[in-house]
Design a protein around this motif. Structure first.
Motif, PDB file in Angstrom:
ATOM      1  N   LYS A  49      37.909  27.323  -7.538  1.00 37.17           N
ATOM      2  CA  LYS A  49      36.723  26.747  -6.916  1.00 37.17           C
ATOM      3  C   LYS A  49      37.025  26.547  -5.444  1.00 37.17           C
ATOM      4  O   LYS A  49      38.174  26.416  -5.056  1.00 37.17           O
ATOM      5  N   GLN A  50      35.987  26.513  -4.623  1.00 34.34           N
ATOM      6  CA  GLN A  50      36.176  26.451  -3.184  1.00 34.34           C
ATOM      7  C   GLN A  50      35.403  25.290  -2.574  1.00 34.34           C
ATOM      8  O   GLN A  50      34.252  25.059  -2.921  1.00 34.34           O
ATOM      9  N   VAL A  51      36.073  24.566  -1.681  1.00 33.95           N
ATOM     10  CA  VAL A  51      35.449  23.502  -0.906  1.00 33.95           C
ATOM     11  C   VAL A  51      35.802  23.752   0.554  1.00 33.95           C
ATOM     12  O   VAL A  51      36.910  24.183   0.858  1.00 33.95           O
ATOM     13  N   MET A  52      34.867  23.497   1.444  1.00 30.28           N
ATOM     14  CA  MET A  52      35.120  23.714   2.866  1.00 30.28           C
ATOM     15  C   MET A  52      35.043  22.406   3.633  1.00 30.28           C
ATOM     16  O   MET A  52      34.141  21.600   3.390  1.00 30.28           O
ATOM     17  N   VAL A  56      30.559  18.903  11.755  1.00 36.32           N
ATOM     18  CA  VAL A  56      29.102  18.843  11.750  1.00 36.32           C
ATOM     19  C   VAL A  56      28.607  18.127  12.996  1.00 36.32           C
ATOM     20  O   VAL A  56      29.087  17.039  13.330  1.00 36.32           O
ATOM     21  N   LEU A  57      27.652  18.726  13.674  1.00 31.80           N
ATOM     22  CA  LEU A  57      26.988  18.086  14.807  1.00 31.80           C
ATOM     23  C   LEU A  57      25.823  17.272  14.252  1.00 31.80           C
ATOM     24  O   LEU A  57      24.787  17.826  13.900  1.00 31.80           O
ATOM     25  N   THR A  58      26.026  15.972  14.124  1.00 32.25           N
ATOM     26  CA  THR A  58      24.975  15.126  13.556  1.00 32.25           C
ATOM     27  C   THR A  58      24.019  14.623  14.627  1.00 32.25           C
ATOM     28  O   THR A  58      22.887  14.269  14.323  1.00 32.25           O
ATOM     29  N   GLY A  59      24.466  14.573  15.875  1.00 32.34           N
ATOM     30  CA  GLY A  59      23.594  14.131  16.958  1.00 32.34           C
ATOM     31  C   GLY A  59      23.011  12.764  16.715  1.00 32.34           C
ATOM     32  O   GLY A  59      23.683  11.848  16.246  1.00 32.34           O
ATOM     33  N   PRO A 117      32.452  25.719   9.850  1.00 34.49           N
ATOM     34  CA  PRO A 117      33.602  25.610   8.945  1.00 34.49           C
ATOM     35  C   PRO A 117      34.908  25.484   9.720  1.00 34.49           C
ATOM     36  O   PRO A 117      35.157  26.231  10.659  1.00 34.49           O
ATOM     37  N   SER A 118      35.750  24.530   9.312  1.00 34.62           N
ATOM     38  CA  SER A 118      37.034  24.371   9.980  1.00 34.62           C
ATOM     39  C   SER A 118      38.201  24.611   9.040  1.00 34.62           C
ATOM     40  O   SER A 118      39.314  24.842   9.477  1.00 34.62           O
ATOM     41  N   PHE A 119      37.964  24.552   7.717  1.00 34.05           N
ATOM     42  CA  PHE A 119      39.052  24.742   6.753  1.00 34.05           C
ATOM     43  C   PHE A 119      38.444  25.048   5.393  1.00 34.05           C
ATOM     44  O   PHE A 119      37.443  24.462   5.010  1.00 34.05           O
TER      45      PHE A 119
END
Length: 123
Positions: A49-52, A56-59, A117-119
């Motif tokens: 299974k994959q999680v990233m 996130v730019l929430t502003g 995505p960073s990881f």
């Protein structure tokens, strides 16, 4: 995740919540996962299974109650900035809420360009 705040992209501040919604990888994703699927005798999915992790730019986030009809963040009521910029309908950048099944904060964005995505991790 259920579309509690409409058709946005949902982000969790707690990885354990994100793990409940992780993506199952199919066996054709990579040669390695295909190999493992064959070794384990499992056809159709690799068992991974994959999680990233995502930046996130929430502003300017608006806290609000659930609204399944949302397809954009709500308009900013005190629109003094928008008036100075000549924008008639300035909206919040995202929604900030507490997940209904716990005390975890989640953010909902309605613009695909807000998450980067960073990881990526397989479990």
């Amino acid at each position: 995740m259920e579309s509690i705040w409409g058709s946005g992209t949902y982000y969790s501040t707690r990885p354990s919540l994100a793990m409940k919604y992780q993506h199952r990888l199919h066996s054709g994703v990579s040669a390695f996962s295909s190999y493992l699927a064959g070794v384990k005798g499992v056809k159709g999915w690799s068992g991974f299974k994959q999680v990233m992790a995502v930046d996130v730019l929430t502003g300017d986030a608006n806290e609000m109650e659930p609204d399944q009809s949302m397809c954009n963040p709500p308009k900013i009521e005190d629109d003094s900035i928008g008036k100075r910029l000549g924008i008639s309908e300035l909206r919040y950048d995202s929604i900030k809420a507490v997940h209904p099944h716990g005390d975890t904060h989640i953010y909902i964005t309605y613009n695909r360009g807000h998450g980067y995505p960073s990881f990526s991790s397989r479990t």
